[in-house]
Write a protein that holds these residues in place. Structure first.
Motif: not given
Length: 125
Positions: A44-55, A59-76
């Motif tokens: 499966g593949a999805v397009w990144e729509q959101w990302y996290c900048q929380a610390d 150690y600094g900003p997270c920078n991880e992509p964030l996935l919607t429930s639908e995207q997470a369900s698609t990939l899992t």
């Protein structure tokens, strides 16, 4: 003089408000159209729509992509009415997103990429 407000303008205004609230409350940023990464997991593949900048850990900003429930369900590969990531290591972020299938804004959760990968690996055995 009459001012006409279009539906497109109302939607764009609401999307901007959601982005501002997500940044203020959670340090979450939307990805500009076309600037996101393709996130692939298994077949499966999805397009990144959101990302996290929380610390999260000091150690600094997270920078991880964030996935919607639908995207997470698609990939899992787990499609159900419950949360696709039942026990995320990093708490999910609840925001309001435009649901094109319903034609309105609905509450949804954003999950960190690392939690989606962990859930996928757990399901694979």
């Amino acid at each position: 003089m009459t001012t006409a407000i279009t539906l497109d303008h109302l939607i764009q205004t609401r999307l901007a408000e959601i982005a501002e609230d997500a940044w203020r409350d959670h340090r979450v940023m939307p990805v500009r159209s076309g600037d996101g990464r393709v996130l692939q997991l298994g077949t499966g593949a999805v397009w990144e729509q959101w990302y996290c900048q929380a610390d999260h850990d000091g150690y600094g900003p997270c920078n991880e992509p964030l996935l919607t429930s639908e995207q997470a369900s698609t990939l899992t590969g787990m499609f159900n009415d419950d949360e696709p990531i039942p026990t995320p290591k990093i708490p999910s972020v609840e925001i309001e997103l435009l649901d094109p299938s319903r034609g309105c804004f609905m509450p949804d959760c954003l999950y960190h990429w690392s939690d989606v990968v962990a859930e996928y690996r757990k399901a694979q055995g």
